[in-house]
Design a protein around this motif. Structure first.
Motif, PDB file in Angstrom:
ATOM      1  N   GLU A  33      43.524  12.731  61.874  1.00  0.00           N
ATOM      2  CA  GLU A  33      44.729  12.331  61.028  1.00  0.00           C
ATOM      3  C   GLU A  33      45.221  13.174  59.958  1.00  0.00           C
ATOM      4  O   GLU A  33      44.498  13.727  59.035  1.00  0.00           O
ATOM      5  CB  GLU A  33      44.683  11.059  60.461  1.00  0.00           C
ATOM      6  CG  GLU A  33      45.605  10.599  59.913  1.00  0.00           C
ATOM      7  CD  GLU A  33      45.526   8.920  59.352  1.00  0.00           C
ATOM      8  OE1 GLU A  33      46.428   8.164  59.239  1.00  0.00           O
ATOM      9  OE2 GLU A  33      44.426   8.931  59.190  1.00  0.00           O
ATOM     10  N   ILE A  34      46.573  13.439  59.858  1.00  0.00           N
ATOM     11  CA  ILE A  34      47.111  14.111  58.759  1.00  0.00           C
ATOM     12  C   ILE A  34      48.279  13.363  58.240  1.00  0.00           C
ATOM     13  O   ILE A  34      48.976  12.714  59.196  1.00  0.00           O
ATOM     14  CB  ILE A  34      47.871  15.507  59.054  1.00  0.00           C
ATOM     15  CG1 ILE A  34      46.692  16.686  59.557  1.00  0.00           C
ATOM     16  CG2 ILE A  34      48.569  16.194  58.053  1.00  0.00           C
ATOM     17  CD1 ILE A  34      47.236  17.925  59.912  1.00  0.00           C
ATOM     18  N   CYS A  80      50.342  17.549  66.574  1.00  0.00           N
ATOM     19  CA  CYS A  80      51.708  17.275  66.231  1.00  0.00           C
ATOM     20  C   CYS A  80      52.688  17.335  64.944  1.00  0.00           C
ATOM     21  O   CYS A  80      53.661  17.309  64.813  1.00  0.00           O
ATOM     22  CB  CYS A  80      51.904  15.698  66.407  1.00  0.00           C
ATOM     23  SG  CYS A  80      51.244  15.088  68.006  1.00  0.00           S
ATOM     24  N   PHE A  81      51.701  17.928  63.821  1.00  0.00           N
ATOM     25  CA  PHE A  81      52.388  18.155  62.685  1.00  0.00           C
ATOM     26  C   PHE A  81      53.096  19.701  62.931  1.00  0.00           C
ATOM     27  O   PHE A  81      52.214  20.436  62.147  1.00  0.00           O
ATOM     28  CB  PHE A  81      51.178  18.219  61.704  1.00  0.00           C
ATOM     29  CG  PHE A  81      51.519  17.908  60.085  1.00  0.00           C
ATOM     30  CD1 PHE A  81      52.419  16.906  59.722  1.00  0.00           C
ATOM     31  CD2 PHE A  81      51.304  19.092  59.324  1.00  0.00           C
ATOM     32  CE1 PHE A  81      52.966  16.880  58.635  1.00  0.00           C
ATOM     33  CE2 PHE A  81      51.615  18.915  57.905  1.00  0.00           C
ATOM     34  CZ  PHE A  81      52.171  17.790  57.580  1.00  0.00           C
ATOM     35  N   ILE A  82      54.172  19.687  63.286  1.00  0.00           N
ATOM     36  CA  ILE A  82      54.752  20.968  63.510  1.00  0.00           C
ATOM     37  C   ILE A  82      56.152  20.873  62.996  1.00  0.00           C
ATOM     38  O   ILE A  82      56.882  19.605  62.903  1.00  0.00           O
ATOM     39  CB  ILE A  82      54.750  21.263  64.945  1.00  0.00           C
ATOM     40  CG1 ILE A  82      55.254  20.302  65.683  1.00  0.00           C
ATOM     41  CG2 ILE A  82      53.143  21.894  65.437  1.00  0.00           C
ATOM     42  CD1 ILE A  82      55.362  20.799  67.312  1.00  0.00           C
ATOM     43  N   CYS A  83      56.811  21.960  62.959  1.00  0.00           N
ATOM     44  CA  CYS A  83      58.295  22.126  62.291  1.00  0.00           C
ATOM     45  C   CYS A  83      59.111  21.365  63.260  1.00  0.00           C
ATOM     46  O   CYS A  83      59.039  21.688  64.663  1.00  0.00           O
ATOM     47  CB  CYS A  83      58.527  23.360  62.240  1.00  0.00           C
ATOM     48  SG  CYS A  83      60.284  23.699  61.319  1.00  0.00           S
ATOM     49  N   MET A  84      60.259  20.562  63.332  1.00  0.00           N
ATOM     50  CA  MET A  84      60.980  20.252  64.060  1.00  0.00           C
ATOM     51  C   MET A  84      61.976  21.135  64.832  1.00  0.00           C
ATOM     52  O   MET A  84      62.611  21.031  65.956  1.00  0.00           O
ATOM     53  CB  MET A  84      62.043  19.059  63.344  1.00  0.00           C
ATOM     54  CG  MET A  84      61.331  17.930  62.720  1.00  0.00           C
ATOM     55  SD  MET A  84      60.754  16.913  64.011  1.00  0.00           S
ATOM     56  CE  MET A  84      62.324  15.915  64.607  1.00  0.00           C
ATOM     57  N   ASP A 139      51.020  22.614  57.302  1.00  0.00           N
ATOM     58  CA  ASP A 139      50.039  22.131  56.391  1.00  0.00           C
ATOM     59  C   ASP A 139      50.662  21.640  54.889  1.00  0.00           C
ATOM     60  O   ASP A 139      51.961  21.844  55.003  1.00  0.00           O
ATOM     61  CB  ASP A 139      48.942  23.081  56.125  1.00  0.00           C
ATOM     62  CG  ASP A 139      49.317  24.298  55.487  1.00  0.00           C
ATOM     63  OD1 ASP A 139      50.332  24.176  54.506  1.00  0.00           O
ATOM     64  OD2 ASP A 139      48.824  25.518  55.730  1.00  0.00           O
ATOM     65  N   SER A 140      49.798  21.071  54.169  1.00  0.00           N
ATOM     66  CA  SER A 140      50.365  20.532  52.908  1.00  0.00           C
ATOM     67  C   SER A 140      51.409  21.342  52.109  1.00  0.00           C
ATOM     68  O   SER A 140      52.185  20.903  51.329  1.00  0.00           O
ATOM     69  CB  SER A 140      49.194  20.066  52.217  1.00  0.00           C
ATOM     70  OG  SER A 140      48.473  20.857  51.769  1.00  0.00           O
TER      71      SER A 140
END
Length: 193
Positions: free
Chosen positions: A22-23, A34-38, A45-46
């Protein structure tokens, strides 16, 4: 239906996100993958994430999409308009009387924008924050912050000023200090002999 043993739902793919993968960003959970640029789909990352409403972007794409537009903002000459996209900035009606361009006000606006509004009294060039030394209530370049008579480099503890010019303490005392016997004035010594 209860969520037995599962975690939160991913804001991007809506599947269960377990604690180990989880992020969290903006009070929402994401899988690391899934934590990628739209826009460009680059991993985030943070330190590289920028959030706009419920969308996440890399800082570069966020700046292109929502940042300031115009010359000097990385958009090039094709994006000089400050109008929202889609509005035609075609020919504008103008007065029959041409207005003279005020180069002084334009230069002043540019110098204020880029931090060069202060001028050095010695060389008359722009003084920027990194090279500014204050003396006699005016900004000076470090290299111009010298005694007008002997050229000695000055500091805040050794500078004196008169009529907007800078002097070292020795030159100031010789030229503007008290005169008379015991004060170093040779003329007074000759008169007494």
């Amino acid at each position: 239906m209860p969520n037995w043993g599962g975690g939160a739902k991913c804001a991007a793919c809506e599947k269960t996100v377990y604690h180990a993968e989880e992020i969290q960003c903006n009070a929402r959970s994401f899988h690391k993958t899934c934590f990628i640029c739209m826009s460009c789909r680059k991993g985030l990352d943070s330190t590289t994430v920028a959030v706009h409403e419920s969308e996440i972007y890399c800082k570069s794409c966020y700046g292109k999409k929502y940042g300031p537009k115009g010359y000097g903002y990385g958009q090039g000459a094709g994006a000089l308009s400050s109008d929202p996209p889609g509005q035609d900035a075609g020919p504008q009606p103008h007065d029959s009387k041409p207005r003279p361009a005020s180069s002084k006000s334009t230069a002043n606006k540019l110098s204020q924008k880029f931090g060069g509004s202060d001028r050095c009294p010695r060389c008359s060039k722009a003084v920027y924050a990194a090279e500014k030394v204050m003396g006699a209530g005016k900004p000076w370049h470090k290299t111009c912050f010298r005694c007008v008579l002997c050229g000695k480099s000055l500091e805040s503890t050794t500078v004196t000023d008169k009529d907007g010019e800078l002097y070292c303490k020795v030159c100031y005392a010789k030229n503007f200090g008290p005169k008379g016997f015991g004060l170093g004035n040779a003329a007074m010594l000759e008169e007494r002999q």
